[in-house]
Design an enzyme around this catalytic site. Structure first.
Site, PDB file in Angstrom:
ATOM      1  N   LYS A 114      -3.498   9.205  -0.464  1.00  0.00           N
ATOM      2  CA  LYS A 114      -2.211   9.317   0.226  1.00  0.00           C
ATOM      3  C   LYS A 114      -2.247  10.390   1.327  1.00  0.00           C
ATOM      4  O   LYS A 114      -1.465  10.338   2.270  1.00  0.00           O
ATOM      5  CB  LYS A 114      -1.106   9.607  -0.783  1.00  0.00           C
ATOM      6  CG  LYS A 114      -1.080   8.568  -1.911  1.00  0.00           C
ATOM      7  CD  LYS A 114       0.217   7.917  -2.090  1.00  0.00           C
ATOM      8  CE  LYS A 114       0.250   6.747  -3.069  1.00  0.00           C
ATOM      9  NZ  LYS A 114      -0.892   6.413  -3.894  1.00  0.00           N
TER      10      LYS A 114
HETATM   11  C1  LIG Z   1      -1.252   5.109  -4.364  1.00  0.00           C
HETATM   12  C2  LIG Z   1      -2.586   4.890  -4.978  1.00  0.00           C
HETATM   13  C3  LIG Z   1      -3.157   3.605  -5.122  1.00  0.00           C
HETATM   14  C4  LIG Z   1      -2.419   2.340  -4.748  1.00  0.00           C
HETATM   15  O1  LIG Z   1      -2.218   2.184  -3.377  1.00  0.00           O
HETATM   16  P1  LIG Z   1      -1.074   1.231  -2.814  1.00  0.00           P
HETATM   17  O2  LIG Z   1      -1.024   1.454  -1.368  1.00  0.00           O
HETATM   18  O3  LIG Z   1       0.195   1.663  -3.512  1.00  0.00           O
HETATM   19  O4  LIG Z   1      -1.450  -0.161  -3.191  1.00  0.00           O
HETATM   20  C5  LIG Z   1      -4.442   3.502  -5.651  1.00  0.00           C
HETATM   21  N1  LIG Z   1      -5.115   4.597  -6.054  1.00  0.00           N
HETATM   22  C6  LIG Z   1      -4.614   5.836  -5.944  1.00  0.00           C
HETATM   23  C7  LIG Z   1      -5.403   6.999  -6.421  1.00  0.00           C
HETATM   24  C8  LIG Z   1      -3.337   6.033  -5.392  1.00  0.00           C
HETATM   25  O5  LIG Z   1      -2.837   7.281  -5.296  1.00  0.00           O
END
Ligand SMILES: *Cc1c(COP(=O)(O)O)cnc(C)c1O
Length: 513
Positions: A114
């Site tokens: 993120k």
């Molecule tokens: C948010 C997240 C995901 C999923 O990503 P999306 O964009 O919500 O599909 C996968 N792995 C981790 C570690 C995340 O923080």
């Protein structure tokens, strides 16, 4: 470039407005109104660029109301020298074998993917804010079950004209996650524990957003509330960049020739990350298949196989918690696109989803989806076995989310025989989930990992795992237990609005000084 809602009520919205609003007034999501296309000449040119310049080139096509100087400033802050990423390349690609490479998206300040978007979204928002005639300040409100809140705090700390308030459930986050938040630095941040669970915190935030009287009072004093969640187009755009970057990394490493197709495997929750891969494909990146990997909350993988989205099922807590999602919000954008931009059908399906928890797409739409996407899911057992397997085979330490991706990739290869060069997206540092990783390694019979059994100290375990594997703990996680606690506030779930009011009052006072 302008933006319109997937549900049809608005169009002609600028990038700045789309980013500041987050969600369209009809409840739909903002999508680009014109096609972006990079031709082969341009791709060849982009292949030679570093991450920062590549980012600027791609962003310029979507943020057409930003000047080149403004875009440079945004990318410099997020990915340039002095960025919060731990290396020259914010998103390094590591090769496991002849066909499979890992795109590591966890070298930022919170060690999860993120950061890739949340390190630049605040700069987008500050820039957009400066373009407005009326002077306004923004308070970002977020309820978090752990990771997003911290990534947002790190992104927005000391942003121009924007403050951030994060609420987390007092007993609903891990010790590491709590420690990450209560030690948060920055002069424009507020962190509060809410007495209750994640739903209480989330409901509290939603109630504040829906309170028109409160919004009007804030507006009088020059403030507006906003959110930084993953449906904001300003979060999607930065994610498109790293798919290009990964592709060009393979070209530069002589693993593929320019123009050859590559598959991507993406561990999926809210469908933001993989949707960005689809946007990259649509704009000219040579992609074979997008492999969508789910955990046992497998609503999306069922959907891609059958065309029936059904959220009416048991929610399970898994070892890959960031993917524990039954309503994948960003899927709305894909359905809109794949149905030939049918806004009426999209609005109807989303209405059915909110009323009945399920909807269907027609055969044509499903055929369009499966011409690009393939999907399956990994069970808890399979996820842990995969962590052990790839460590044994390649010495590569994967976190549980990444392992879900690799497991589903194995299923893809067995099922289709497709051995196109593939990039698997690695979404979190294994040191963020040491409990699960150590358990998986110990259970697999690798002798030295048995000594980790029974240790549930979230701060000791990473150091032990690091000494056993020779991999270093990312700097932001390494000295976490020694950082000073700066936020000790606790508030009742019914007092969250008061918390916001008091915080904003204090900020106003500060400004007058
Ligand atoms: C948010 C997240 C995901 C999923 O990503 P999306 O964009 O919500 O599909 C996968 N792995 C981790 C570690 C995340 O923080």
């Amino acid at each position: 470039m302008t933006y319109k809602s997937t549900r049809g009520a608005v169009s002609g919205i600028s990038f700045s407005e789309a980013v500041l609003r987050g969600i369209a007034p009809d409840g739909g999501l903002f999508v680009p109104e014109q096609n972006v296309r990079f031709d082969s000449l341009e791709l060849a040119e982009m292949c030679e660029m570093d991450y920062k310049n590549l980012a600027a080139r791609i962003i310029a096509r979507y943020a057409t109301d930003f000047t080149d100087a403004e875009i440079s400033c945004c990318v410099e802050k997020a990915y340039g020298t002095g960025s919060r990423f731990d290396g020259v390349d914010p998103a390094p690609v590591v090769h496991l074998n002849g066909t499979l490479s890992m795109l590591e998206l966890w070298h930022g300040p919170t060690a999860a993917f993120k950061d890739m978007a949340l390190q630049i979204l605040p700069a987008f928002m500050s820039t957009a804010l400066k373009k407005r005639r009326e002077k306004e300040r923004i308070a970002i409100l977020t309820a978090t079950s752990g990771d997003t809140g911290k990534a947002a705090l790190e992104g927005f700390r000391d942003a121009d004209g924007i403050d951030i308030i994060v609420f987390y459930p007092e007993h609903g986050v891990s010790r590491t996650q709590k420690q990450q938040m209560v030690t948060q630095e920055g002069g424009n941040v507020s962190v509060a524990a809410v007495r209750g669970n994640f739903d209480d915190a989330q409901t509290g935030v939603k109630r504040i957003f829906a309170d028109a009287e409160f919004a009007a009072a804030l507006e009088k004093s020059g403030w507006r509330l906003s959110s930084a969640n993953s449906i904001n187009f300003g979060r999607l755009l930065p994610q498109i960049i790293y798919y290009f970057h990964a592709y060009f990394s393979l070209v530069r490493a002589d693993r593929i020739s320019m123009g050859a197709k590559v598959n991507f495997v993406v561990p999926t929750g809210n469908f933001g990350d993989i949707l960005a891969a689809y946007y990259a494909f649509k704009s000219g990146l040579p992609v074979g298949r997008l492999i969508c990997a789910a955990n046992s909350n497998n609503v999306v993988s069922d959907f891609i196989r059958t065309g029936f989205y059904d959220a009416n099922r048991e929610f399970t807590v898994t070892v890959s918690p960031a993917m524990d999602i039954l309503i994948s919000s960003n899927l709305e954008r894909l359905i809109y696109d794949m149905s030939g931009e049918d806004e009426k059908a999209t609005a109807r399906r989303m209405m059915e989803l909110s009323k009945q928890g399920c909807y269907n797409v027609d055969r044509g739409t499903l055929a369009a989806i499966t011409s690009v996407f393939w999907s399956d899911f990994a069970t808890e057992e399979e996820t842990k076995e995969t962590i052990a397997e790839i460590y044994r085979e390649y010495g590569y330490l994967a976190d549980p989310h990444t392992a879900v991706g690799i497991n589903v990739y194995d299923k893809y290869v067995i099922s289709t025989g497709d051995i196109t060069p593939t990039v698997a997206v690695s979404t979190a540092s294994p040191f963020k989930f040491t409990g699960c990783v150590a358990e998986a390694l110990a259970a697999s019979g690798i002798p030295e990992f048995r000594q980790t059994t029974g240790i549930d100290d979230e701060f000791r375990l990473p150091r032990l795992l690091s000494s056993l594997t020779g991999k270093s703990v990312p700097e932001p996680l390494a000295d976490l237990d020694r950082r000073p606690v700066l936020h000790t506030g606790v508030c009742g779930a019914d007092r969250m609005k008061d918390w916001v009011t008091e915080y904003i009052e204090n900020r106003k006072d500060n400004d007058h000084v």
